[in-house]
Design a protein around this motif. Sequence first.
Motif, PDB file in Angstrom:
ATOM      1  N   ALA A  48       0.771  -1.034   0.055  1.00  0.00           N
ATOM      2  CA  ALA A  48       0.141   0.029  -0.133  1.00  0.00           C
ATOM      3  C   ALA A  48       0.663   1.158   0.058  1.00  0.00           C
ATOM      4  O   ALA A  48       1.892   1.175   0.642  1.00  0.00           O
ATOM      5  CB  ALA A  48      -0.934  -0.059   1.307  1.00  0.00           C
ATOM      6  N   ALA A  49       0.474   2.345  -0.645  1.00  0.00           N
ATOM      7  CA  ALA A  49       0.940   3.602  -0.886  1.00  0.00           C
ATOM      8  C   ALA A  49       1.308   3.986   0.690  1.00  0.00           C
ATOM      9  O   ALA A  49       2.368   4.952   1.012  1.00  0.00           O
ATOM     10  CB  ALA A  49       0.040   4.589  -1.672  1.00  0.00           C
ATOM     11  N   MET A  50       0.386   3.935   1.563  1.00  0.00           N
ATOM     12  CA  MET A  50       0.790   4.582   2.962  1.00  0.00           C
ATOM     13  C   MET A  50       1.958   3.777   3.551  1.00  0.00           C
ATOM     14  O   MET A  50       2.613   4.307   4.457  1.00  0.00           O
ATOM     15  CB  MET A  50      -0.721   4.675   3.879  1.00  0.00           C
ATOM     16  N   TYR A  51       1.875   2.506   3.547  1.00  0.00           N
ATOM     17  CA  TYR A  51       3.005   1.640   4.224  1.00  0.00           C
ATOM     18  C   TYR A  51       4.138   2.037   3.521  1.00  0.00           C
ATOM     19  O   TYR A  51       5.289   2.464   4.288  1.00  0.00           O
ATOM     20  CB  TYR A  51       2.826   0.103   3.809  1.00  0.00           C
ATOM     21  N   TYR A  53       4.883   4.939   2.260  1.00  0.00           N
ATOM     22  CA  TYR A  53       4.996   6.487   2.737  1.00  0.00           C
ATOM     23  C   TYR A  53       5.745   6.472   4.143  1.00  0.00           C
ATOM     24  O   TYR A  53       6.598   7.064   4.824  1.00  0.00           O
ATOM     25  CB  TYR A  53       3.897   7.129   2.799  1.00  0.00           C
ATOM     26  N   ASN A  54       5.133   5.415   5.204  1.00  0.00           N
ATOM     27  CA  ASN A  54       5.728   5.195   6.469  1.00  0.00           C
ATOM     28  C   ASN A  54       7.164   4.883   6.674  1.00  0.00           C
ATOM     29  O   ASN A  54       7.794   5.341   7.235  1.00  0.00           O
ATOM     30  CB  ASN A  54       4.579   4.710   7.269  1.00  0.00           C
ATOM     31  N   LYS A  57       9.252   7.881   5.381  1.00  0.00           N
ATOM     32  CA  LYS A  57       9.569   8.784   6.204  1.00  0.00           C
ATOM     33  C   LYS A  57      10.172   8.425   7.497  1.00  0.00           C
ATOM     34  O   LYS A  57      11.113   9.119   8.128  1.00  0.00           O
ATOM     35  CB  LYS A  57       8.076   9.356   6.866  1.00  0.00           C
TER      36      LYS A  57
END
Length: 186
Positions: A48-51, A53-54, A57
């Motif tokens: 997933a894109a959020m994974y 991204y995390n 970061k």
Amino acid sequence: VEMELLTSSELVEKQKAGMLTSDAREAKRPLADHLREYLDELHRRGRAAMYRYNIKKHVEAASKRQRWVRLSDCSQATIAAHLRALTADRLHPKTVNGHLAALSAFLSWCVQTGRLEANPCDGVAKSAVKRDKTRRALSVAECQALIAAAPPERSIVYHFLVLPGLRAHRGDAGDGDPVFERIPEM
């Protein structure tokens, strides 16, 4: 402890013999290059894109705080120092453990792809997580306040969930259907 210095041909021979599994030249490349390749691999695998991204970061935050430029700059000591700094910043232990997990996932991939010999996170202990909050049902007054404060489209959902006076258990009666129990009416 004195480290044995090997020539390029000796390194290649040791790698072929299975004595070394990583390429020392990879650890000297910029960390940002490895991170970009890891994120591309995660994208290819459908993460997933959020994974992604995390992960990006968390690794970038550690890199900035610990001044990592190359993969070889990542060590057990600098990772532990980063986690101590996060704790000093008053982040919750679960959040600190999330940072450790992101770093460990990235560095494990580096080991699997022959960029590092070992994962420096392996020797870093997780933060102890104490559950200081217990879950409880909302009181009647809290339910009324929630419904009053919610936007109309959400308020109707809260009415639907609260007013029947039923709530589902986490389990079931064995037949696959949820089990309901009566709760006090408002």
